[in-house]
Design a protein around this motif. Sequence first.
Motif, PDB file in Angstrom:
ATOM      1  N   VAL A  34      42.861  51.768 -79.418  1.00  0.00           N
ATOM      2  CA  VAL A  34      42.006  51.676 -78.234  1.00  0.00           C
ATOM      3  C   VAL A  34      40.610  51.202 -78.620  1.00  0.00           C
ATOM      4  O   VAL A  34      40.005  50.378 -77.917  1.00  0.00           O
ATOM      5  CB  VAL A  34      41.942  53.049 -77.525  1.00  0.00           C
ATOM      6  CG1 VAL A  34      40.878  53.044 -76.437  1.00  0.00           C
ATOM      7  CG2 VAL A  34      43.299  53.386 -76.925  1.00  0.00           C
ATOM      8  N   VAL A  35      40.076  51.680 -79.744  1.00  0.00           N
ATOM      9  CA  VAL A  35      38.757  51.252 -80.204  1.00  0.00           C
ATOM     10  C   VAL A  35      38.762  49.751 -80.501  1.00  0.00           C
ATOM     11  O   VAL A  35      37.826  49.022 -80.143  1.00  0.00           O
ATOM     12  CB  VAL A  35      38.323  52.052 -81.446  1.00  0.00           C
ATOM     13  CG1 VAL A  35      37.107  51.423 -82.109  1.00  0.00           C
ATOM     14  CG2 VAL A  35      38.022  53.502 -81.067  1.00  0.00           C
ATOM     15  N   ARG A  37      40.652  47.489 -79.150  1.00  0.00           N
ATOM     16  CA  ARG A  37      40.693  46.772 -77.880  1.00  0.00           C
ATOM     17  C   ARG A  37      39.337  46.840 -77.176  1.00  0.00           C
ATOM     18  O   ARG A  37      38.886  45.859 -76.580  1.00  0.00           O
ATOM     19  CB  ARG A  37      41.785  47.381 -76.993  1.00  0.00           C
ATOM     20  CG  ARG A  37      41.941  46.719 -75.654  1.00  0.00           C
ATOM     21  CD  ARG A  37      42.286  45.242 -75.798  1.00  0.00           C
ATOM     22  NE  ARG A  37      42.388  44.590 -74.493  1.00  0.00           N
ATOM     23  CZ  ARG A  37      42.459  43.290 -74.320  1.00  0.00           C
ATOM     24  NH1 ARG A  37      42.425  42.486 -75.378  1.00  0.00           N
ATOM     25  NH2 ARG A  37      42.554  42.773 -73.115  1.00  0.00           N
ATOM     26  N   LEU A  38      38.701  47.999 -77.244  1.00  0.00           N
ATOM     27  CA  LEU A  38      37.395  48.185 -76.612  1.00  0.00           C
ATOM     28  C   LEU A  38      36.357  47.231 -77.196  1.00  0.00           C
ATOM     29  O   LEU A  38      35.510  46.685 -76.485  1.00  0.00           O
ATOM     30  CB  LEU A  38      36.947  49.637 -76.793  1.00  0.00           C
ATOM     31  CG  LEU A  38      35.652  50.073 -76.109  1.00  0.00           C
ATOM     32  CD1 LEU A  38      35.808  50.043 -74.594  1.00  0.00           C
ATOM     33  CD2 LEU A  38      35.250  51.471 -76.575  1.00  0.00           C
ATOM     34  N   PRO A 111      32.894  56.242 -76.250  1.00  0.00           N
ATOM     35  CA  PRO A 111      32.868  54.774 -76.217  1.00  0.00           C
ATOM     36  C   PRO A 111      31.457  54.227 -76.451  1.00  0.00           C
ATOM     37  O   PRO A 111      31.297  53.144 -77.029  1.00  0.00           O
ATOM     38  CB  PRO A 111      33.377  54.442 -74.808  1.00  0.00           C
ATOM     39  CG  PRO A 111      34.206  55.617 -74.413  1.00  0.00           C
ATOM     40  CD  PRO A 111      33.544  56.802 -75.045  1.00  0.00           C
ATOM     41  N   LEU A 115      30.290  51.031 -78.821  1.00  0.00           N
ATOM     42  CA  LEU A 115      29.681  49.855 -78.206  1.00  0.00           C
ATOM     43  C   LEU A 115      28.240  49.641 -78.656  1.00  0.00           C
ATOM     44  O   LEU A 115      27.763  48.496 -78.693  1.00  0.00           O
ATOM     45  CB  LEU A 115      29.737  49.985 -76.681  1.00  0.00           C
ATOM     46  CG  LEU A 115      31.138  49.934 -76.066  1.00  0.00           C
ATOM     47  CD1 LEU A 115      31.088  50.253 -74.577  1.00  0.00           C
ATOM     48  CD2 LEU A 115      31.772  48.564 -76.293  1.00  0.00           C
ATOM     49  N   LEU A 142      38.498  59.941 -71.185  1.00  0.00           N
ATOM     50  CA  LEU A 142      37.621  58.784 -70.997  1.00  0.00           C
ATOM     51  C   LEU A 142      37.172  58.690 -69.551  1.00  0.00           C
ATOM     52  O   LEU A 142      37.799  59.257 -68.646  1.00  0.00           O
ATOM     53  CB  LEU A 142      38.361  57.508 -71.401  1.00  0.00           C
ATOM     54  CG  LEU A 142      38.784  57.411 -72.871  1.00  0.00           C
ATOM     55  CD1 LEU A 142      39.586  56.132 -73.100  1.00  0.00           C
ATOM     56  CD2 LEU A 142      37.576  57.438 -73.797  1.00  0.00           C
ATOM     57  N   LEU A 146      37.969  53.548 -67.483  1.00  0.00           N
ATOM     58  CA  LEU A 146      38.715  53.234 -68.703  1.00  0.00           C
ATOM     59  C   LEU A 146      40.118  53.832 -68.661  1.00  0.00           C
ATOM     60  O   LEU A 146      40.734  54.073 -69.698  1.00  0.00           O
ATOM     61  CB  LEU A 146      37.965  53.756 -69.934  1.00  0.00           C
ATOM     62  CG  LEU A 146      36.592  53.148 -70.215  1.00  0.00           C
ATOM     63  CD1 LEU A 146      35.958  53.805 -71.427  1.00  0.00           C
ATOM     64  CD2 LEU A 146      36.683  51.637 -70.418  1.00  0.00           C
ATOM     65  N   PHE A 149      42.876  52.258 -70.659  1.00  0.00           N
ATOM     66  CA  PHE A 149      42.850  52.513 -72.099  1.00  0.00           C
ATOM     67  C   PHE A 149      43.621  53.798 -72.429  1.00  0.00           C
ATOM     68  O   PHE A 149      44.168  53.929 -73.520  1.00  0.00           O
ATOM     69  CB  PHE A 149      41.413  52.598 -72.597  1.00  0.00           C
ATOM     70  CG  PHE A 149      40.716  51.267 -72.658  1.00  0.00           C
ATOM     71  CD1 PHE A 149      40.727  50.518 -73.820  1.00  0.00           C
ATOM     72  CD2 PHE A 149      40.079  50.740 -71.548  1.00  0.00           C
ATOM     73  CE1 PHE A 149      40.103  49.282 -73.891  1.00  0.00           C
ATOM     74  CE2 PHE A 149      39.448  49.511 -71.597  1.00  0.00           C
ATOM     75  CZ  PHE A 149      39.459  48.771 -72.769  1.00  0.00           C
TER      76      PHE A 149
END
Length: 586
Positions: A34-35, A37-38, A111, A115, A142, A146, A149
């Motif tokens: 997931v990270v 993809r984020l 997140p 970011l 989340l 999100l 995700f």
Amino acid sequence: MPITDPSSQTNGFIFVRIQGGFHEIRNSIPDVVVVSRLLNATLVIPEIQSTTSSKGISSQFKSFAYLYNEEQFMAALAKDINIVKTLPKNLKGARRKKEIPVFRVPYSASPYYYLHHVLPVLNKHSVVELVVSDGGCLQAILPPHLEDFQRLRCRVAFHALRFREEVQELATKILQRLQAPGRPFIAFDPGMTRDALAYYGCAELFQDVHTELIQHKRYRMIKRKIVRGKLPVNSMELRVNGSCPLLPEEVGILLRAYGYSWDTIIYVSGGEVFGGQRTLIPLHAMFENVVDRTSLSTGWEFSRIYGREANLIDPKTPPPPVEEEVKHDAWKTAGPRPRPLPPPPARPKSYNIEGWWGWVAESDDEPESTVIELRTNAHKLLWEAIDYMVCVEADVFIPGFDRDGKGHPNFASLVMGHRLYQFASSKTYRPDRREVAKLLEETRDHLYQANHTWLTSLRRHLRRSLLDGLTEASTKSKPLSFLSHPVPECSCLRYDPSETSHNASSPAANSQLHAALGAVNHCPAWMDSEIISRSKDKENEEDLDEDDSLSSGLFFRNSGENHESGGGEINKEEAPMDDQEEEGGD
């Protein structure tokens, strides 16, 4: 935020090193996907630290592939993220020279952290290395935007992560051997690890040398600020408060009191039952068919999944006393000696490795792990992978404890989450340890001759734990581990005519189940049509669990019973009473 197909142009590569045991690895992998993809990054197949070649394992398998199927992992996520097996040559060389930025990621990071801290560095260097050590690198819950995700997490955990073929084959064989008698079986995970017992202060449950070992571990945890508390604690008080695991004897009492017969098959999972086999003796006394992976397989079958491994010599084995003999000869042939005589040469220290007695009194630090011990740690991942598959497919699952040595959800929590995702109506008992401790204390002096009122109270508690445990997991376990309770994000409601007819007499139970799951999305039409056709094929099949909400009348009855399902037989005299006491049934 809907997830689209991965872009061919990414912000760079993410290389991940995952430390920890089986449940920590399984928790971490969906998070790193997931990270990636984020951050719109290309993920390099994660490196599982305890399965690197330096640990003495077979060179046939490389890190991730030691436990999981790499090809399946990459194919299942091809439409979600870009995955490669290794870094490009130039970046691989830079990593060897330690020229790429490294982030030791905090547990359950937000997140925002990725970011605003990781992404700028990734854009600058085109590669970052993440070190994940606590069993999860992204917060479990989340923000609503999100939600997709969260679904990606489910695709990773329940579809992309498949064990390698040899492990799956052995687990399937063990399952077939368990199911061969044609009766349901119960999977039990004790959860009694040294780390967990030390973290929660449960040393006094043993009253022997194991107490010293637990206290030694707790002392080190306090020193490293893992535990915020005092070294001496009242374990009995903590046990009454539900902070300590249920002992195998107590779980056996629960199951016998509920009505499971003495010949029920009990599969004991877990790589380590702290306290040794003696802690399982009471369970063996109550059930004659207590088995584990070692009793259902051979050493040859396990050697096949280990691969070709070099023979190792344990360095802790003392060498022949050649040096001592030489010194003694030198003493005899030496000339005049000063008086008094100097002390003889010191004898080498030897530790009782099996029981870990020696070093407890010698040092505050534990001995360095040998190559053999490192190899055994890698083998434990395979053992727990087999146990995981068996527990997920078990007819009944009951945990002794649901926390690890860091206060996070453990192996049993992941099993319960997977069972909830795969088949929400599967029978998973989630006993409230505080309530169970209270019930056991009420009849401590007559535990094996419990009266009818006590048995009724205990049965009522176990039945209610099927639903009440879901609510508790959603509030206590899910904030720490998404996979321990992956609903409602990864669930939907679908029409099942067989379930409608089966539960027609208990609409309250249906509504309670839907409320506990929290499912609000309706499944696609193709899923409804699939389950309708499947229900037609099963119209004439017998439901082995249809009467399991009731239980046998006697606590210990070792003969004269005829339990077709190995533990769910009804005592007809008690059925009306139990139906009146329970609202909604099982």
